[in-house]
Design an enzyme around this catalytic site. Structure first.
Site, PDB file in Angstrom:
ATOM      1  N   LYS A 147      26.343  53.018  38.875  1.00 29.10           N
ATOM      2  CA  LYS A 147      25.471  52.786  40.195  1.00 29.10           C
ATOM      3  C   LYS A 147      24.502  50.882  39.415  1.00 29.10           C
ATOM      4  CE  LYS A 147      21.813  51.712  43.284  1.00 29.10           C
ATOM      5  NZ  LYS A 147      22.696  50.635  44.051  1.00 29.10           N
ATOM      6  N   GLY A 153      16.278  47.583  34.394  1.00 24.69           N
ATOM      7  CA  GLY A 153      15.478  46.888  35.960  1.00 24.69           C
ATOM      8  C   GLY A 153      13.912  47.074  35.949  1.00 24.69           C
ATOM      9  N   SER A 154      13.574  46.885  37.422  1.00 18.10           N
ATOM     10  CA  SER A 154      12.156  46.927  36.793  1.00 18.10           C
ATOM     11  C   SER A 154      11.257  47.633  36.545  1.00 18.10           C
ATOM     12  CB  SER A 154      11.581  46.620  38.597  1.00 18.10           C
ATOM     13  OG  SER A 154      11.785  47.578  39.384  1.00 18.10           O
ATOM     14  N   GLU A 213      16.093  50.111  30.278  1.00 15.59           N
ATOM     15  CA  GLU A 213      15.192  47.764  29.606  1.00 15.59           C
ATOM     16  C   GLU A 213      14.709  47.501  31.367  1.00 15.59           C
ATOM     17  OE1 GLU A 213      16.295  46.947  26.533  1.00 15.59           O
ATOM     18  OE2 GLU A 213      17.428  48.644  26.200  1.00 15.59           O
ATOM     19  N   LEU A 214      13.428  47.125  31.129  1.00 17.12           N
ATOM     20  CA  LEU A 214      12.862  46.159  31.861  1.00 17.12           C
ATOM     21  C   LEU A 214      12.287  45.348  31.357  1.00 17.12           C
ATOM     22  CD1 LEU A 214      10.123  50.380  31.725  1.00 17.12           C
ATOM     23  CD2 LEU A 214      12.304  49.827  32.597  1.00 17.12           C
ATOM     24  N   CYS A 259      15.546  38.974  32.293  1.00 13.63           N
ATOM     25  CA  CYS A 259      14.467  39.674  32.029  1.00 13.63           C
ATOM     26  C   CYS A 259      13.223  38.952  30.349  1.00 13.63           C
ATOM     27  CB  CYS A 259      14.857  40.882  31.138  1.00 13.63           C
ATOM     28  SG  CYS A 259      15.887  40.923  30.049  1.00 13.63           S
ATOM     29  N   GLU A 261       5.402  40.027  35.955  1.00 11.97           N
ATOM     30  CA  GLU A 261       6.346  39.728  35.861  1.00 11.97           C
ATOM     31  C   GLU A 261       6.630  38.449  37.165  1.00 11.97           C
ATOM     32  OE1 GLU A 261      10.135  42.175  35.812  1.00 11.97           O
ATOM     33  OE2 GLU A 261      10.618  40.817  34.284  1.00 11.97           O
TER      34      GLU A 261
HETATM   35  P1  NAP Z   1      15.454  46.776  40.748  1.00  9.35           P
HETATM   36  O1  NAP Z   1      15.014  46.497  41.514  1.00  9.35           O
HETATM   37  O2  NAP Z   1      14.254  48.523  39.767  1.00  9.35           O
HETATM   38  O3  NAP Z   1      16.742  47.689  40.523  1.00  9.35           O
HETATM   39  C1  NAP Z   1      17.535  48.139  39.661  1.00  9.35           C
HETATM   40  C2  NAP Z   1      18.707  49.352  39.859  1.00  9.35           C
HETATM   41  O4  NAP Z   1      17.872  50.085  40.195  1.00  9.35           O
HETATM   42  C3  NAP Z   1      19.200  49.121  40.709  1.00  9.35           C
HETATM   43  O5  NAP Z   1      20.209  49.694  40.771  1.00  9.35           O
HETATM   44  C4  NAP Z   1      18.682  49.576  42.087  1.00  9.35           C
HETATM   45  O6  NAP Z   1      19.467  49.944  43.490  1.00  9.35           O
HETATM   46  C5  NAP Z   1      18.057  50.657  41.567  1.00  9.35           C
HETATM   47  N1  NAP Z   1      17.352  51.469  42.220  1.00  9.35           N
HETATM   48  C6  NAP Z   1      16.066  51.423  42.971  1.00  9.35           C
HETATM   49  N2  NAP Z   1      15.403  52.565  42.821  1.00  9.35           N
HETATM   50  C7  NAP Z   1      15.667  53.306  42.057  1.00  9.35           C
HETATM   51  C8  NAP Z   1      15.630  55.208  42.277  1.00  9.35           C
HETATM   52  N3  NAP Z   1      14.385  54.801  43.208  1.00  9.35           N
HETATM   53  N4  NAP Z   1      15.757  55.853  41.532  1.00  9.35           N
HETATM   54  C9  NAP Z   1      16.946  55.284  40.789  1.00  9.35           C
HETATM   55  N5  NAP Z   1      17.220  54.072  41.027  1.00  9.35           N
HETATM   56  C10 NAP Z   1      16.718  52.480  41.850  1.00  9.35           C
HETATM   57  O7  NAP Z   1      15.962  45.943  39.156  1.00  9.35           O
HETATM   58  P2  NAP Z   1      16.116  44.350  39.804  1.00  9.35           P
HETATM   59  O8  NAP Z   1      15.150  44.325  41.126  1.00  9.35           O
HETATM   60  O9  NAP Z   1      17.653  44.580  40.050  1.00  9.35           O
HETATM   61  O10 NAP Z   1      16.404  43.144  38.886  1.00  9.35           O
HETATM   62  C11 NAP Z   1      15.184  42.664  38.132  1.00  9.35           C
HETATM   63  C12 NAP Z   1      14.253  43.668  36.614  1.00  9.35           C
HETATM   64  O11 NAP Z   1      14.761  44.219  35.818  1.00  9.35           O
HETATM   65  C13 NAP Z   1      13.172  43.004  36.793  1.00  9.35           C
HETATM   66  O12 NAP Z   1      12.363  43.530  36.305  1.00  9.35           O
HETATM   67  C14 NAP Z   1      14.196  42.576  34.918  1.00  9.35           C
HETATM   68  O13 NAP Z   1      13.163  42.256  33.992  1.00  9.35           O
HETATM   69  C15 NAP Z   1      14.717  43.928  34.678  1.00  9.35           C
HETATM   70  N6  NAP Z   1      15.793  43.391  33.479  1.00  9.35           N
HETATM   71  C16 NAP Z   1      15.511  43.733  32.680  1.00  9.35           C
HETATM   72  C17 NAP Z   1      16.731  43.870  31.153  1.00  9.35           C
HETATM   73  C18 NAP Z   1      16.234  43.824  29.941  1.00  9.35           C
HETATM   74  O14 NAP Z   1      17.198  44.346  29.465  1.00  9.35           O
HETATM   75  N7  NAP Z   1      14.968  44.263  29.589  1.00  9.35           N
HETATM   76  C19 NAP Z   1      18.011  42.981  31.789  1.00  9.35           C
HETATM   77  C20 NAP Z   1      17.614  42.260  33.175  1.00  9.35           C
HETATM   78  C21 NAP Z   1      16.724  42.648  34.061  1.00  9.35           C
HETATM   79  P3  NAP Z   1      19.537  49.054  44.877  1.00  9.35           P
HETATM   80  O15 NAP Z   1      19.735  47.428  44.181  1.00  9.35           O
HETATM   81  O16 NAP Z   1      19.945  49.387  45.087  1.00  9.35           O
HETATM   82  O17 NAP Z   1      17.994  48.472  44.898  1.00  9.35           O
END
Ligand code: NAP
Length: 485
Positions: free
Chosen positions: A184, A237-238, A257-258, A291, A385
């Site tokens: 997804k 993701g977040s 991985e947050l 991230c 963040e």
């Molecule tokens: P996000 O809003 O958490 O979204 C990540 C993924 O989760 C998207 O595919 C999103 O879908 C999905 N999602 C949203 N709500 C969900 C739920 N309730 N259940 C399951 N999946 C759900 O993060 P983002 O804004 O795309 O990315 C930024 C974040 O990623 C930052 O916090 C960053 O630090 C982190 N990140 C971490 C790493 C690492 O390796 N540690 C690497 C890159 C990024 P939708 O898009 O449809 O909402």
């Protein structure tokens, strides 16, 4: 101004289930975050279509898990080769859907190719170890070994900020180790994932091993997490969404991985000129939406003034604009909502006696790269963040003091220290509460085979192909009793 890019046709994009395009009742327009032009219409899956994708992956698990390692390696190698041939197109897709400047998008594609190459190599060395059973009196007469078995259907949920390479960090190790996947991608960046699915098809991946389900996180993501046939959820993701997933996943394996508010410490004995460009890159590449983006800089008081002056001067030179322009360094954030949120955080800092030395404004829809000093640790730009082109710089009296500031965080992904002093380096490697300490570089350093992941609210588990393979396989022990006749 126009740039030399492939003409992009607005197309309908479908779900990818069991090796076929599958339609949905609903399509949502996808817009470029920079130009706001419509770039595609994306099929939005409901719960039933997500369940269909899981059924397809469940059936295909039998096929991929029994394929010999060398055949899985060949498929991954072919994906790397196909992506090499189409690298330009791939970079344009990333730039178009995420507003990542094209130069950085090209770097992401080069890294994605490497990630698939690493996965192809890793497929050939998934093995266990022999156990010396006779080390225990109860084990005398036994011999045995461990083997690594694929775990089944993996649910992969990915973010927008590295839409191709972070997908590769899930698909590469999953397929290398004989698992099937339901992916997804983030709603803003589905095109990169669908593009890769086509390359896998061309590379000969059996139908159903990879399924891509576009749609909302709450509908598709939740359906993946709650299905018992999904044995692992690998999420990037977040922290908010990651913590929610952990709460709902039950006994499923989870890799999370947050985010982070990554920091670098700069000691008094380093040559400041030699690291300015690197620190600027760490803070502002991909508009700070990384991230391990450099968010906090702690500089020894003896080097502080010099560092701030040079850092600000270098920041002022960064070109802002269209992500398709090869000269652009900083472009739009992923959404206007995020831009407004980042502006509010800057305002909060200003109202609490922090000083904005450069940036802090919107320029043609783009948040200017922003440098803030005198920010107290309670401000959002310090302790949360920021995920935007904003960096804070603070003076410190010693490396030891700075280690305390770095650790005073809910996050712990990576941290950097520049120093010539071996004792300071040893102290930092010992005390910093992070997944990785980077000596003489920024925390933003990453290559794709290193173990990567965090502590605290930065997550659990490790990526980096070999380490993700460990997470995506179960250790099975085999014991032979050597019966004496
Ligand atoms: P996000 O809003 O958490 O979204 C990540 C993924 O989760 C998207 O595919 C999103 O879908 C999905 N999602 C949203 N709500 C969900 C739920 N309730 N259940 C399951 N999946 C759900 O993060 P983002 O804004 O795309 O990315 C930024 C974040 O990623 C930052 O916090 C960053 O630090 C982190 N990140 C971490 C790493 C690492 O390796 N540690 C690497 C890159 C990024 P939708 O898009 O449809 O909402």
């Amino acid at each position: 101004m126009t740039y030399n890019v492939h003409v992009h046709k607005v197309e309908k994009k479908y779900l990818w289930i069991n090796g076929k395009k599958v339609t949905s009742d609903t399509f949502t327009p996808l817009y470029s975050p920079y130009s706001h032009e419509k770039i595609a219409d994306i099929a939005m899956a409901d719960e039933q279509l997500t369940t269909d994708a899981i059924s397809s992956a469940y059936k295909a698990f039998n096929i991929i898990s029994t394929k010999p390692a060398y055949e899985r390696a060949i498929i991954l190698e072919k994906v790397a080769n196909l992506l090499t041939e189409r690298a330009e197109q791939a970079a344009e897709i990333i730039a178009l859907e995420s507003a990542k400047p094209i130069t950085f998008a090209k770097t992401e594609v080069a890294r994605t190719i490497e990630t698939y190459k690493f996965a192809a190599e890793e497929a050939k060395r998934i093995h266990g170890e022999t156990i010396p059973f006779d080390a225990s009196p109860g084990g005398v007469g036994r011999m045995g070994y461990t083997i690594r078995k694929p775990i089944g259907v993996i649910g992969a949920i990915t973010p927008f900020n590295f839409p191709m390479n972070l997908v590769a960090h899930k698909l590469g190790p999953a397929i290398a180790s004989g698992n099937s996947v339901v992916l997804k991608p983030a709603s803003q960046t589905p095109l990169s994932a669908l593009f890769i699915a086509e390359l896998f098809q061309e590379a000969g991946l059996p139908n159903g091993v990879l399924n891509v389900v576009t749609g909302s996180g709450t509908i598709v993501g939740e359906a993946i997490i709650k299905d018992d046939r999904v044995k692992m959820v690998t999420f990037t993701g977040s922290p908010e969404v990651g913590i929610g997933i952990r709460g709902k996943a039950g006994l499923k394996k989870t890799t999370l991985e947050l985010g982070s508010n990554a920091a670098v410490i700069i000691d008094e004995d380093v040559n400041i000129d030699s690291l300015i460009e690197r620190c600027v890159m760490g803070a502002f590449s991909n508009q700070g939406q990384v991230c391990i983006s450099l968010q906090r800089i702690y500089v020894h008081e003896n080097a502080y003034t010099q560092f701030v002056e040079k850092f600000v001067a270098a920041t002022k030179k960064l070109k802002m604009g269209n992500p398709m322009n090869p000269d652009t360094y900083v472009s739009s954030l992923i959404s206007e909502r995020e831009t407004k949120r980042a502006l509010k955080w800057i305002e909060e800092a200003k109202q609490n006696h922090a000083q904005v030395l450069v940036g802090g404004k919107i320029n043609n829809g783009i948040l200017e790269p922003t440098v803030i000093v005198d920010a107290n640790p309670k401000l959002k730009v310090s302790c949360q963040e920021v995920f935007a082109p904003i960096v804070i710089i603070n003076p410190i009296v010693s490396v030891e003091e700075a280690i305390g500031y770095v650790n005073d965080s809910q996050f712990g992904l990576q941290a950097g220290l520049y120093t010539q002093n071996i004792n300071h380096a040893l102290l930092a490697t010992d005390r910093l509460e992070v997944g990785a300490v980077i000596i003489n570089d920024i925390p933003t350093f990453r290559v794709d085979h290193m173990p990567y992941g965090g502590v605290k609210n930065s997550g659990t588990g490790r990526e980096g192909v070999k380490f993700a393979v460990e997470e995506m396989t179960e250790l099975k022990l085999v014991v032979w009793n050597q019966l004496q006749n």
